[in-house]
Motif scaffolding. Sequence first.
Motif, PDB file in Angstrom:
ATOM      1  N   PHE A  65      35.827  35.115  22.811  1.00 30.56           N
ATOM      2  CA  PHE A  65      36.533  34.306  23.308  1.00 30.56           C
ATOM      3  C   PHE A  65      37.132  33.533  24.034  1.00 30.56           C
ATOM      4  O   PHE A  65      37.355  32.864  24.545  1.00 30.56           O
ATOM      5  N   LEU A  66      38.164  35.162  24.346  1.00 30.37           N
ATOM      6  CA  LEU A  66      38.676  35.182  25.388  1.00 30.37           C
ATOM      7  C   LEU A  66      38.344  34.949  26.659  1.00 30.37           C
ATOM      8  O   LEU A  66      38.770  34.604  27.504  1.00 30.37           O
ATOM      9  N   TRP A  67      37.058  34.810  26.619  1.00 30.33           N
ATOM     10  CA  TRP A  67      36.311  35.054  28.167  1.00 30.33           C
ATOM     11  C   TRP A  67      34.767  34.517  28.130  1.00 30.33           C
ATOM     12  O   TRP A  67      34.285  34.463  29.267  1.00 30.33           O
ATOM     13  N   ARG A  68      34.792  34.005  26.593  1.00 26.12           N
ATOM     14  CA  ARG A  68      33.204  33.335  26.848  1.00 26.12           C
ATOM     15  C   ARG A  68      32.887  31.889  27.049  1.00 26.12           C
ATOM     16  O   ARG A  68      32.538  31.621  27.810  1.00 26.12           O
ATOM     17  N   THR A  69      34.602  31.473  27.179  1.00 29.15           N
ATOM     18  CA  THR A  69      34.418  29.527  27.502  1.00 29.15           C
ATOM     19  C   THR A  69      34.028  29.892  29.128  1.00 29.15           C
ATOM     20  O   THR A  69      33.634  28.816  29.607  1.00 29.15           O
ATOM     21  N   ASP A  73      43.245  32.732  30.866  1.00 25.41           N
ATOM     22  CA  ASP A  73      45.082  32.851  32.312  1.00 25.41           C
ATOM     23  C   ASP A  73      45.002  34.552  32.023  1.00 25.41           C
ATOM     24  O   ASP A  73      46.010  34.331  33.117  1.00 25.41           O
ATOM     25  N   LEU A  74      44.859  35.199  30.975  1.00 25.98           N
ATOM     26  CA  LEU A  74      45.035  36.639  30.796  1.00 25.98           C
ATOM     27  C   LEU A  74      45.118  37.569  31.749  1.00 25.98           C
ATOM     28  O   LEU A  74      45.668  38.334  32.609  1.00 25.98           O
ATOM     29  N   MET A  75      43.644  36.876  32.816  1.00 26.33           N
ATOM     30  CA  MET A  75      43.111  37.641  33.642  1.00 26.33           C
ATOM     31  C   MET A  75      43.620  37.689  34.897  1.00 26.33           C
ATOM     32  O   MET A  75      43.225  38.017  35.550  1.00 26.33           O
ATOM     33  N   MET A  76      44.513  36.736  35.153  1.00 24.61           N
ATOM     34  CA  MET A  76      45.230  36.126  36.229  1.00 24.61           C
ATOM     35  C   MET A  76      46.882  36.425  36.222  1.00 24.61           C
ATOM     36  O   MET A  76      47.523  35.269  36.312  1.00 24.61           O
ATOM     37  N   PRO A  77      47.290  37.764  35.456  1.00 19.89           N
ATOM     38  CA  PRO A  77      48.801  37.805  35.293  1.00 19.89           C
ATOM     39  C   PRO A  77      49.648  37.570  35.831  1.00 19.89           C
ATOM     40  O   PRO A  77      50.715  37.067  35.771  1.00 19.89           O
ATOM     41  N   TYR A  78      49.714  37.225  37.585  1.00 19.09           N
ATOM     42  CA  TYR A  78      50.583  37.658  38.337  1.00 19.09           C
ATOM     43  C   TYR A  78      50.911  36.395  38.941  1.00 19.09           C
ATOM     44  O   TYR A  78      52.251  35.695  39.002  1.00 19.09           O
ATOM     45  N   ALA A  79      49.813  35.322  38.085  1.00 15.14           N
ATOM     46  CA  ALA A  79      50.623  33.901  38.143  1.00 15.14           C
ATOM     47  C   ALA A  79      51.493  33.411  36.634  1.00 15.14           C
ATOM     48  O   ALA A  79      52.024  32.143  37.478  1.00 15.14           O
ATOM     49  N   GLY A  80      51.419  34.694  36.176  1.00 15.92           N
ATOM     50  CA  GLY A  80      52.354  33.552  35.525  1.00 15.92           C
ATOM     51  C   GLY A  80      53.794  34.855  35.184  1.00 15.92           C
ATOM     52  O   GLY A  80      54.753  34.304  34.147  1.00 15.92           O
ATOM     53  N   LEU A  81      53.929  35.693  36.367  1.00 18.02           N
ATOM     54  CA  LEU A  81      55.363  35.690  36.730  1.00 18.02           C
ATOM     55  C   LEU A  81      56.391  35.105  37.207  1.00 18.02           C
ATOM     56  O   LEU A  81      55.953  34.863  38.320  1.00 18.02           O
ATOM     57  N   SER A  82      57.394  34.797  36.890  1.00 20.13           N
ATOM     58  CA  SER A  82      58.250  34.451  37.772  1.00 20.13           C
ATOM     59  C   SER A  82      59.152  35.384  39.405  1.00 20.13           C
ATOM     60  O   SER A  82      60.535  35.538  38.809  1.00 20.13           O
ATOM     61  N   ASP A  83      58.369  35.726  39.794  1.00 21.36           N
ATOM     62  CA  ASP A  83      58.411  36.627  41.058  1.00 21.36           C
ATOM     63  C   ASP A  83      56.627  36.393  41.944  1.00 21.36           C
ATOM     64  O   ASP A  83      56.289  36.857  41.552  1.00 21.36           O
ATOM     65  N   TRP A  84      57.199  35.168  42.516  1.00 21.86           N
ATOM     66  CA  TRP A  84      56.342  35.045  44.298  1.00 21.86           C
ATOM     67  C   TRP A  84      54.977  36.397  44.471  1.00 21.86           C
ATOM     68  O   TRP A  84      54.252  36.094  44.519  1.00 21.86           O
ATOM     69  N   SER A  85      56.022  37.681  44.790  1.00 14.27           N
ATOM     70  CA  SER A  85      55.566  38.580  45.556  1.00 14.27           C
ATOM     71  C   SER A  85      54.248  39.256  44.480  1.00 14.27           C
ATOM     72  O   SER A  85      53.674  40.095  44.914  1.00 14.27           O
ATOM     73  N   ALA A  86      54.743  39.174  43.125  1.00 14.97           N
ATOM     74  CA  ALA A  86      53.389  39.175  42.216  1.00 14.97           C
ATOM     75  C   ALA A  86      51.940  38.653  42.241  1.00 14.97           C
ATOM     76  O   ALA A  86      51.965  38.099  42.337  1.00 14.97           O
ATOM     77  N   GLN A  87      50.742  39.362  42.727  1.00 15.49           N
ATOM     78  CA  GLN A  87      50.074  38.804  43.464  1.00 15.49           C
ATOM     79  C   GLN A  87      48.769  40.185  42.979  1.00 15.49           C
ATOM     80  O   GLN A  87      49.490  41.203  42.528  1.00 15.49           O
ATOM     81  N   PRO A  88      47.874  39.388  43.387  1.00 18.28           N
ATOM     82  CA  PRO A  88      47.048  40.505  42.670  1.00 18.28           C
ATOM     83  C   PRO A  88      46.782  42.339  43.216  1.00 18.28           C
ATOM     84  O   PRO A  88      47.220  41.795  44.617  1.00 18.28           O
ATOM     85  N   CYS A  89      46.206  42.987  42.448  1.00 18.45           N
ATOM     86  CA  CYS A  89      46.251  44.835  43.475  1.00 18.45           C
ATOM     87  C   CYS A  89      45.075  44.417  43.856  1.00 18.45           C
ATOM     88  O   CYS A  89      44.469  44.632  43.085  1.00 18.45           O
ATOM     89  N   ALA A  90      45.165  46.245  44.235  1.00 13.63           N
ATOM     90  CA  ALA A  90      43.915  46.939  44.516  1.00 13.63           C
ATOM     91  C   ALA A  90      43.312  47.716  43.522  1.00 13.63           C
ATOM     92  O   ALA A  90      42.389  47.584  43.858  1.00 13.63           O
ATOM     93  N   THR A  91      43.692  47.441  42.437  1.00  9.79           N
ATOM     94  CA  THR A  91      43.426  48.403  41.131  1.00  9.79           C
ATOM     95  C   THR A  91      43.345  47.812  40.036  1.00  9.79           C
ATOM     96  O   THR A  91      44.493  47.038  39.937  1.00  9.79           O
TER      97      THR A  91
END
Length: 372
Positions: A65-69, A73-91
Amino acid sequence: MSVDIDITGLPPERIVFAPSPLAELGMTLHALAEPAHHPGLHGWVTATGSALAPDLADRLCEADFLWRTTFSDLMMPYAGLSDWSAQPCATLAEELDLLDRLNDEAFVKAALEFTCSAYARDVSPLTDPGTRAWALEMAAARGPRQMAFTKRLLADPPHVRTWLRQLFEDCDEAFFAAVWQRTRVGLAADARHKTELLRRKGPAEALTAISPAVTLEQHENSTRIRVDKMSTGRTTALDPATGPGLTCVPTSFGWPHLMVLHAPGWRPVVHYPVAGPELPRPASVDLLKQRLEALSHPLRMRLCRQLARTPHTTGELADACNVSAPEVSRHVAVLKKAGLITTRRRGRYVLHQLDLTTVARLGSDFLETVLR
């Protein structure tokens, strides 16, 4: 209806285009759990699903149910961190490290979004007994697996976090490493192309290149991104608590979904598909006419949008659409008679869901609109 992102005064360099391995893993899990959303991936879904080890397949069912619908948002954790430098990573490993950096409060609230149908309470279920009871009641309406997961989550968040990371790592070993090796080059090329458009021609050109459904609206004192969807939401890319910024993430598995992360306390993310397959034609003109007539009412279109993503009870649909339960029942009956929705009983709850296989035959425009 639309989801609007305020970017007034946002420097162009704070708009980032980048592929995300964890988001793409979420999209592959979504396709495995809900193949009717992605008819063009039928071959991959069949081959991958049949090759999964039984233990891994069982564990995926525990939290699907975390990915069926769509996916959490857990799949984009960088967006939930109070640090703009946290962005998508290579791995994937690096992004799982970002997921570990989310505090328990943010992790639990993001997970409850789908285990509890829709979580929008400000009070924490980790500390408030009333909110905890409400969350468990909402999870019970979704089913026994959601109920069991929510109990575990609220009782011991660190254990669930460790379990989920191990699950993602096992998926990487089983199938996702090969997927990412095959898709990352094309996704990186798309991100570079749009970054170059942003640099040379500005945000309007870059954002329009994402999808015709994404537009930039500029007024005298404001600038906003409008994403045309059958839902309504507002957010800002200027929240100082999270660091001003907007992240745009391409996906090769995501069509027809065009998603916008717009949760409070999270930086906005636009998750967009880079390509899409063709869908089959209707079986007959008479059948198409019957079903289109069933969809002629705007409220029934709204109900389809709700039911396309996850099953709902009549009461939940009434709350979501701000109408009475008897009125919802009348419209549900019309959709059911046309063969557009299915109904099943789970305990004391009766759940309705859109039949996506049938809807896909109406054409890609309708499917893409209700799933956007």
